[in-house]
Scaffold this active site. Structure first.
Site, short mmCIF file in Angstrom:
data_model
loop_
_atom_site.label_atom_id
_atom_site.label_comp_id
_atom_site.label_asym_id
_atom_site.label_seq_id
_atom_site.Cartn_x
_atom_site.Cartn_y
_atom_site.Cartn_z
N LYS A 211 0.72 -0.93 -0.03
CA LYS A 211 0.33 0.03 -0.05
C LYS A 211 0.81 1.60 0.10
O LYS A 211 2.29 0.99 -0.12
CB LYS A 211 -0.90 -0.06 1.37
CG LYS A 211 -2.42 -1.12 0.39
CD LYS A 211 -3.49 -1.18 1.53
CE LYS A 211 -4.75 -2.38 1.69
NZ LYS A 211 -5.44 -2.21 2.01
N ARG A 246 -3.65 -10.25 4.99
CA ARG A 246 -3.96 -10.13 3.54
C ARG A 246 -2.50 -9.52 2.10
O ARG A 246 -2.46 -8.12 2.71
CB ARG A 246 -5.25 -9.61 3.97
CG ARG A 246 -5.40 -9.77 1.58
CD ARG A 246 -7.00 -8.20 1.69
NE ARG A 246 -7.23 -8.66 0.78
CZ ARG A 246 -7.27 -7.94 -0.14
NH1 ARG A 246 -6.07 -7.13 -0.28
NH2 ARG A 246 -7.00 -7.84 -1.86
N1 HH2 Z 1 -7.38 -4.13 0.64
C1 HH2 Z 1 -7.71 -4.64 -0.32
C2 HH2 Z 1 -8.82 -4.94 -0.86
N2 HH2 Z 1 -10.39 -5.61 -0.27
N3 HH2 Z 1 -9.94 -6.42 2.03
C3 HH2 Z 1 -9.22 -6.15 3.78
N4 HH2 Z 1 -10.37 -7.04 3.98
N5 HH2 Z 1 -8.55 -5.47 3.72
C4 HH2 Z 1 -8.29 -5.14 3.16
O1 HH2 Z 1 -7.33 -3.83 3.41
C5 HH2 Z 1 -8.13 -4.95 1.70
C6 HH2 Z 1 -8.71 -5.59 1.23
C7 HH2 Z 1 -7.28 -3.13 -1.49
O2 HH2 Z 1 -5.33 -3.87 -2.34
P1 HH2 Z 1 -6.22 -5.04 -4.31
O3 HH2 Z 1 -6.72 -5.45 -3.75
O4 HH2 Z 1 -4.55 -4.68 -3.38
O5 HH2 Z 1 -6.70 -3.59 -4.93
P2 HH2 Z 1 -8.04 -3.98 -5.80
O6 HH2 Z 1 -8.69 -2.91 -4.42
O7 HH2 Z 1 -7.39 -2.30 -6.13
O8 HH2 Z 1 -8.09 -4.63 -5.92
#
Ligand code: HH2
Length: 271
Positions: A211, A246
């Site tokens: 992040k 995660r």
């Molecule tokens: N962060 C993201 C997405 N889902 N779910 C939980 N529970 N906690 C988090 O911190 C979290 C999440 C964002 O990251 P990423 O999946 O890499 O990106 P995107 O939402 O653009 O797919």
């Protein structure tokens, strides 16, 4: 031996996710990636078909279902617990039908309150995450009285709602939502005071992987190069009681957390 923590590996089946948009968009690539993450130590595979990054555009329900359901169906046979990362009831229902056993709703059942009843009926686990506003607006000047107290109050209210709808308490994980409507100072407070969130009595999930706060602190523009910062934050959150992590880079996180857990002498850590 069971480890004292679980790793949730991220499988984004999206063309635009932060920070791996497009890499695993094709079905076969997403499945292969999920299997690789499971082999590297992910006990949970989190399948997402809609990006939650700031200013992300919403994905129509049918498109999101078509992206995720076939990937869930194959990966559910791999032995890992499959999680569906969605805010949409129909997408979650299709994933549960296809073998998912965990629902990761970054709006904590606020977008679709019926999600709670669905999770309860299916005996699934879930993650309730804190977010200020929605992905389009969340980074516009976020403000709190005390970020940790405000997040705790929110998570308590959402967990009470889920329990009222029939979700078993021991199937609820809570997540402070690092980067979701938070400044750098807010993110650091939440990580530093993770123990206060753990004291709510639920398993705490932490999502710091790659992040932008890591870039803000250590000047790392390339998200793929943020693995050391990701591991540092995860290890400190482990020490403060978080138990689900995660991450995109599972092998690296697994190594770091395994060494940290043994050093801390946590129950179940390898000696
Ligand atoms: N962060 C993201 C997405 N889902 N779910 C939980 N529970 N906690 C988090 O911190 C979290 C999440 C964002 O990251 P990423 O999946 O890499 O990106 P995107 O939402 O653009 O797919």
């Amino acid at each position: 031996m069971a480890l004292p923590f679980e790793i949730m590996g991220v499988v984004n089946v999206t063309p635009d996710s932060f920070p791996d948009g497009g890499e695993w968009f094709e079905h076969d690539a997403a499945v292969a990636h999920g299997l690789e993450l499971a082999a590297e130590g992910a006990m949970i595979l989190d399948i997402g078909g809609e990006s939650t990054r700031p200013h992300a555009l919403p994905v129509p329900e049918e498109e999101e279902r078509l992206r995720t359901e076939p990937v869930v169906r194959v990966l559910a046979r791999s032995g890992a617990t499959v999680s569906i990362d969605t805010t949409k009831l129909a997408v979650a229902e299709a994933a549960l039908d296809a073998g998912a056993r965990y629902v990761n709703d970054v709006t904590a059942f606020r977008t679709e309150p019926d999600m709670a009843g669905l999770v309860a009926d299916r005996g699934a686990r879930c993650c309730l995450m804190h977010m200020l506003g929605d992905p389009r607006t969340m980074q516009e000047n976020p403000r709190y009285d005390d970020v940790v107290d405000d997040v705790k109050a929110f998570l308590t209210e959402r967990a009470e709602f889920a329990v009222k709808e029939g979700v078993r308490e021991d199937r609820i994980d809570v997540d402070p939502g690092i980067g979701f409507g938070k400044t750098l100072a807010h993110n650091l407070q939440l990580l530093r005071r993770t123990d206060e969130i753990v004291a709510l009595g639920f398993r705490v999930l932490i999502g710091v992987s790659r992040k932008s706060f890591i870039h803000r602190l250590a000047d790392v523009p390339d998200p793929h190069a943020r693995v050391p910062g990701t591991i540092a934050a995860n290890v400190l959150a482990l020490e403060r009681g978080a138990r689900v992590f995660r991450v995109h880079d599972v092998a690296e996180a697994h190594q770091g957390l395994t060494v940290a857990a043994a050093t801390l002498d946590l129950d179940g850590a390898r000696q």
